[in-house]
Each structure stands twice: as structure tokens, then as C-alpha cells.
Design an enzyme around this catalytic site. Structure first.
Site, PDB file in Angstrom:
ATOM      1  N   ASN A  11      62.520  83.721  30.827  1.00  0.00           N
ATOM      2  CA  ASN A  11      62.048  83.806  32.646  1.00  0.00           C
ATOM      3  C   ASN A  11      60.941  82.560  32.761  1.00  0.00           C
ATOM      4  OD1 ASN A  11      60.650  84.259  34.570  1.00  0.00           O
ATOM      5  ND2 ASN A  11      60.412  86.476  34.177  1.00  0.00           N
ATOM      6  N   CYS A  20      57.508  84.376  40.723  1.00  0.00           N
ATOM      7  CA  CYS A  20      58.821  83.957  40.427  1.00  0.00           C
ATOM      8  C   CYS A  20      59.782  83.746  41.473  1.00  0.00           C
ATOM      9  CB  CYS A  20      59.581  85.426  39.582  1.00  0.00           C
ATOM     10  SG  CYS A  20      58.911  85.647  38.131  1.00  0.00           S
ATOM     11  N   HIS A  57      66.979  84.564  39.927  1.00  0.00           N
ATOM     12  CA  HIS A  57      65.871  84.303  39.033  1.00  0.00           C
ATOM     13  C   HIS A  57      66.278  85.199  37.630  1.00  0.00           C
ATOM     14  CE1 HIS A  57      62.154  84.408  37.009  1.00  0.00           C
ATOM     15  NE2 HIS A  57      61.859  85.625  37.488  1.00  0.00           N
TER      16      HIS A  57
HETATM   17  N1  ACO Z   1      59.708  94.205  20.678  1.00  0.00           N
HETATM   18  C1  ACO Z   1      59.967  95.537  20.358  1.00  0.00           C
HETATM   19  N2  ACO Z   1      59.699  96.709  21.048  1.00  0.00           N
HETATM   20  C2  ACO Z   1      59.248  96.364  22.150  1.00  0.00           C
HETATM   21  C3  ACO Z   1      58.677  95.050  22.667  1.00  0.00           C
HETATM   22  C4  ACO Z   1      59.114  93.994  21.963  1.00  0.00           C
HETATM   23  N3  ACO Z   1      58.801  92.829  22.292  1.00  0.00           N
HETATM   24  N4  ACO Z   1      58.305  95.135  23.860  1.00  0.00           N
HETATM   25  C5  ACO Z   1      58.022  96.520  24.055  1.00  0.00           C
HETATM   26  N5  ACO Z   1      58.553  97.113  23.092  1.00  0.00           N
HETATM   27  C6  ACO Z   1      58.708  98.661  22.811  1.00  0.00           C
HETATM   28  C7  ACO Z   1      57.628  99.518  23.703  1.00  0.00           C
HETATM   29  O1  ACO Z   1      56.415  99.520  22.967  1.00  0.00           O
HETATM   30  C8  ACO Z   1      58.314 100.592  23.885  1.00  0.00           C
HETATM   31  O2  ACO Z   1      58.114 101.636  22.930  1.00  0.00           O
HETATM   32  P1  ACO Z   1      57.874 102.988  22.668  1.00  0.00           P
HETATM   33  O3  ACO Z   1      59.036 103.572  23.470  1.00  0.00           O
HETATM   34  O4  ACO Z   1      57.720 103.535  21.464  1.00  0.00           O
HETATM   35  O5  ACO Z   1      56.734 103.445  23.634  1.00  0.00           O
HETATM   36  C9  ACO Z   1      59.863 100.425  24.103  1.00  0.00           C
HETATM   37  O6  ACO Z   1      59.939  99.229  23.594  1.00  0.00           O
HETATM   38  C10 ACO Z   1      60.150 100.410  25.536  1.00  0.00           C
HETATM   39  O7  ACO Z   1      59.329  99.602  26.324  1.00  0.00           O
HETATM   40  P2  ACO Z   1      59.679  99.169  27.730  1.00  0.00           P
HETATM   41  O8  ACO Z   1      58.543  98.730  28.285  1.00  0.00           O
HETATM   42  O9  ACO Z   1      60.135 100.566  28.543  1.00  0.00           O
HETATM   43  O10 ACO Z   1      61.021  98.333  27.750  1.00  0.00           O
HETATM   44  P3  ACO Z   1      61.756  97.889  29.024  1.00  0.00           P
HETATM   45  O11 ACO Z   1      63.122  98.176  28.439  1.00  0.00           O
HETATM   46  O12 ACO Z   1      61.366  98.118  30.058  1.00  0.00           O
HETATM   47  O13 ACO Z   1      61.877  96.321  28.482  1.00  0.00           O
HETATM   48  C11 ACO Z   1      60.895  94.235  29.514  1.00  0.00           C
HETATM   49  C12 ACO Z   1      60.487  95.562  28.549  1.00  0.00           C
HETATM   50  C13 ACO Z   1      61.616  93.367  29.060  1.00  0.00           C
HETATM   51  C14 ACO Z   1      59.288  93.784  29.802  1.00  0.00           C
HETATM   52  C15 ACO Z   1      61.454  94.785  30.964  1.00  0.00           C
HETATM   53  O14 ACO Z   1      60.887  95.985  31.407  1.00  0.00           O
HETATM   54  C16 ACO Z   1      61.375  93.719  32.042  1.00  0.00           C
HETATM   55  O15 ACO Z   1      62.045  92.833  32.116  1.00  0.00           O
HETATM   56  N6  ACO Z   1      60.529  94.111  33.164  1.00  0.00           N
HETATM   57  C17 ACO Z   1      60.623  93.184  34.479  1.00  0.00           C
HETATM   58  C18 ACO Z   1      59.967  91.917  34.256  1.00  0.00           C
HETATM   59  C19 ACO Z   1      60.109  91.371  35.506  1.00  0.00           C
HETATM   60  O16 ACO Z   1      61.082  91.032  36.323  1.00  0.00           O
HETATM   61  N7  ACO Z   1      59.016  90.678  35.782  1.00  0.00           N
HETATM   62  C20 ACO Z   1      58.753  89.922  37.122  1.00  0.00           C
HETATM   63  C21 ACO Z   1      59.073  88.343  37.157  1.00  0.00           C
HETATM   64  S1  ACO Z   1      57.794  87.748  36.166  1.00  0.00           S
HETATM   65  C22 ACO Z   1      56.895  86.779  37.171  1.00  0.00           C
HETATM   66  O17 ACO Z   1      56.555  87.020  38.429  1.00  0.00           O
HETATM   67  C23 ACO Z   1      55.593  85.902  36.639  1.00  0.00           C
END
Ligand code: ACO
Length: 326
Positions: free
Chosen positions: A283, A113, A253
């Protein structure tokens, strides 16, 4: 003082739209969860026959047109991407050939990214040291082809697109005032594709094991992203002896709306001064900063003399900023 000025911007997004409601049919998720946790409503998906160079060329041609230059005027092409058309040649080489930039040196860089800001920083060094005068810098991804569409942790976040800028050496007040790049390889396994390279070459088994798709520890990545982005924005502001209130626009980003909100809140920068398009594109990795920039330039939000900060965080881990006077 010789600086790199952005004299043209361009973007391209594939026409196919995939909404959160479409995703509800693929995995156990909901429009409500995705909107609340990421700010994404829909994303674009490349056609079966569309590769990263195809998206790149459309964005590049838009930037070339705005800059009012000819492809032969370009000395350097750098594409930031983690989804190249193929292992080799570089996507930048394919772009160079197809747009007719016959005088340009061309190569890709891999910083996920942060790829666009890394690429722009490299081009900026070449321009400021007088090696090249005009550069085409592209951030482009077709992430839809490296995503496991049965993994709700990743498939709801990503989209496809491309953005481009033309940089030209100029002796005025405007241009790139600084870039800051960072890497922490100790956390490389927060976000990666295990297979298909020299570690786990392609085999039937690794395909069955889904090693060809992106793996992400989203929650851990989120926390490191917020801290690193706050630090790299402050680094840019302090380096230029400015204050957060001197910044007219943050062009982040577009990884997750909650990351962006948390970062600008810590810096006391109003969200109204942030260029956002994550709701429509998700993203798009290296493409997201130049796509958002192009939108803000074309709709007139960005004005002469504005102070703009680009920032990004991604796999590597990598993070970066650029501070620009428009
Ligand atoms: N729909 C419904 N529920 C979901 C989904 C979904 N799509 N995805 C995860 N959940 C659930 C999980 O299973 C979990 O359930 P549980 O509590 O029963 O275990 C709950 O939701 C919370 O999961 P988290 O992973 O803690 O959710 P979070 O709030 O962190 O959101 C996300 C997840 C959106 C991926 C976030 O962590 C994020 O944006 N992370 C950063 C991503 C990023 O910046 N990446 C770098 C750039 S990308 C690159 O370099 C190519």
C-alpha cells in the site's frame, strides 16, 4: 466540451525491496499471513537520503517525457501526499523548482490514500474552467519513515513510491468524465499520526511514547472501506449513465487485495478487469493509483476509448473516484 485528458503517465519505485521474509525477522508475522490477509509479497523502501520530492521528480519526469511537453509548459502542480519532505514549503514547490516548471503554481493536498484522486479532481476543475491548460498531478509517499517497524499491524502493509500524470485541456471525447470526493471526519481516529503537529508537538516524551508513528484500526477501516468504495464506484457509473459492464478497467488504490476483491465482487465486475500491483508494492497510499495506471498504460492494457475508474479510500476518512474515457 473542454475536458482534462491524461497525455502522460510516469512512476518511480525506490530500488530497495523488503520481502515478507525480511519482515519475519522484524516482527511476529509470516509470509503466509501477509499474503493471505493482504496479497502483499514485497514492498519498496526509500533510501535514507531519499525524500518524497525525490520520488516525485522521477515519476514526474517520466510523465513529462511521455506527454512530449517541456517543464515550462506546466501551469499547475499538485502533489497528494501525507509524507511531505517537511511541514513547509510544500513538496510541490520543491518539485516545481527542481524540474524547472517555472510557470507553474504549486501546492500539496492532504487526503492520505485518496490524495491523488483529490489532487486530480482539483486540477480538473482548473482546466475545465479555463484557468490552466496543463497540469502535473503527483501521488507520492515515503511511508517507511512514519511507520513503527515494531508494530505488525501496520509495518507489513505499507511501501514507498510515486506516480504522476500530465493533464491537458482538450475538446475531444476522451478525458476525465467525472470525479466524486467524500469525507467523513467523524472517523478520523481510525487512521492517524498523533504527534509532531500542533496537537502534540515534538518532545522527547512523545517520541518515547511513539506518537510520531502511524496508528491504524485496520479491521474497522477495512469494513468502512469496502462499503464506501462500492458506493463511490456506483456513483461514478450512474452519474455517467453507464453500467458496471461498460467499465473496461478499475484502477484501485492498492490497500489490501481482499478489499479490492470484495468491492468488485459486490459490483459483479470480474477481477480480470482490475489493474493489480499490490503484490509487488504493498500500500503506497496516494502513489498507488498513478503507479498502477502507469504500468497498465505502458504495457498496453489500457487502450483508446477504454472506460477506466480510479478509486481510493484512506485516512480522514476520505474516499473518491474518477471516471475516465482513455
Ligand atoms: N502478522 C500476523 N498476525 C497479525 C498481523 C501480522 N502482520 N497483524 C495482525 N495480526 C493478527 C492480529 O493480532 C489478530 O490476532 P488475534 O485474532 O489473535 O487478535 C489477527 O491477526 C487478526 O487481526 P485483524 O486486524 O482482524 O486482521 P485483518 O484481517 O483485519 O487484517 C489488515 C489486518 C491487513 C490491517 C486489514 O484490516 C486492512 O487491510 N485494513 C485496511 C487498511 C486500509 O485500507 N487502510 C486505509 C488506507 S491507508 C492510508 O490512508 C494511509
Amino acid at each position: 466540451m473542454l475536458r482534462s485528458r491524461i497525455i502522460g503517465t510516469g512512476a518511480y519505485a525506490p530500488s530497495k525491496v523488503l520481502t515478507n521474509f525480511d519482515l519475519e525477522k522484524l516482527v511476529d508475522t509470516s509470509d503466509e499471513w501477509i499474503m493471505e490477509r493482504t496479497g502483499i509479497r514485497e514492498r519498496r523502501i526509500a533510501a535514507e537520503d531519499e525524500a518524497t520530492s525525490d520520488l516525485s521528480i522521477k515519476a514526474a519526469n517520466n510523465a513529462i517525457k511521455m506527454a512530449g511537453i517541456k517543464p515550462e509548459d506546466i501551469d499547475l502542480i499538485i502533489v497528494g501526499t501525507v509524507t511531505p519532505d517537511m511541514f513547509f514549503p510544500s513538496t510541490a514547490s520543491i518539485v516545481q523548482g527542481k524540474i524547472g516548471a517555472k510557470n507553474a503554481v504549486a501546492f500539496d493536498i492532504s487526503a492520505a490514500c485518496s490524495g491523488f484522486i483529490y489532487a486530480m479532481s482539483i486540477a480538473d476543475q482548473f482546466i475545465r474552467n479555463g484557468t490552466y491548460k496543463t497540469a502535473l498531478v503527483i501521488g507520492a509517499e515515503v511511508l517507511s519513515k512514519i511507520i513503527d517497524w515494531s508494530d505488525r499491524n501496520t509495518c507489513v502493509i505499507f511501501g514507498d513510491g510515486a506516480g504522476a500524470v500530465i493533464l491537458r485541456g482538450d475538446n475531444g471525447k476522451s478525458g476525465i468524465l467525472s470525479t466524486h470526493l467524500h469525507t467523513d471526519g467523524s472517523m478520523w481516529d481510525l487512521l492517524y499520526i498523533p504527534g509532531g503537529g500542533s496537537r502534540y508537538p515534538v518532545s522527547h516524551q512523545m517520541i518515547d511514547d511513539k506518537l510520531i508513528y502511524m496508528k491504524m484500526k485496520g479491521n474497522e477501516t477495512f469494513k468502512v472501506a469496502v462499503k464506501s468504495l462500492e458506493a463511490v464506484i456506483l456513483e461514478a457509473i450512474e452519474h455517467n449513465k453507464m453500467k458496471p459492464s461498460d467499465v473496461n478497467w478499475i484502477i484501485p488504490h492498492q490497500a489490501n487485495l481482499r478489499i479490492i476483491q470484495a468491492v468488485v465482487k459486490r459490483l459483479d465486475i470480474p477481477i480480470e478487469r482490475v489493474v493489480l500491483n499490490i503484490e509487488r508494492y504493498g500500500n503506497t497510499s496516494a502513489a498507488s493509483v498513478p503507479m498502477a495506471l502507469d504500468e497498465a498504460v505502458r504495457d498496453g492494457r489500457v487502450k483508446k476509448d477504454d472506460v477506466i475508474i480510479f478509486e481510493a479510500f484512506g485516512a480522514g476518512l476520505t474516499w473518491a473516484s474518477a471516471l475516465i474515457r482513455w
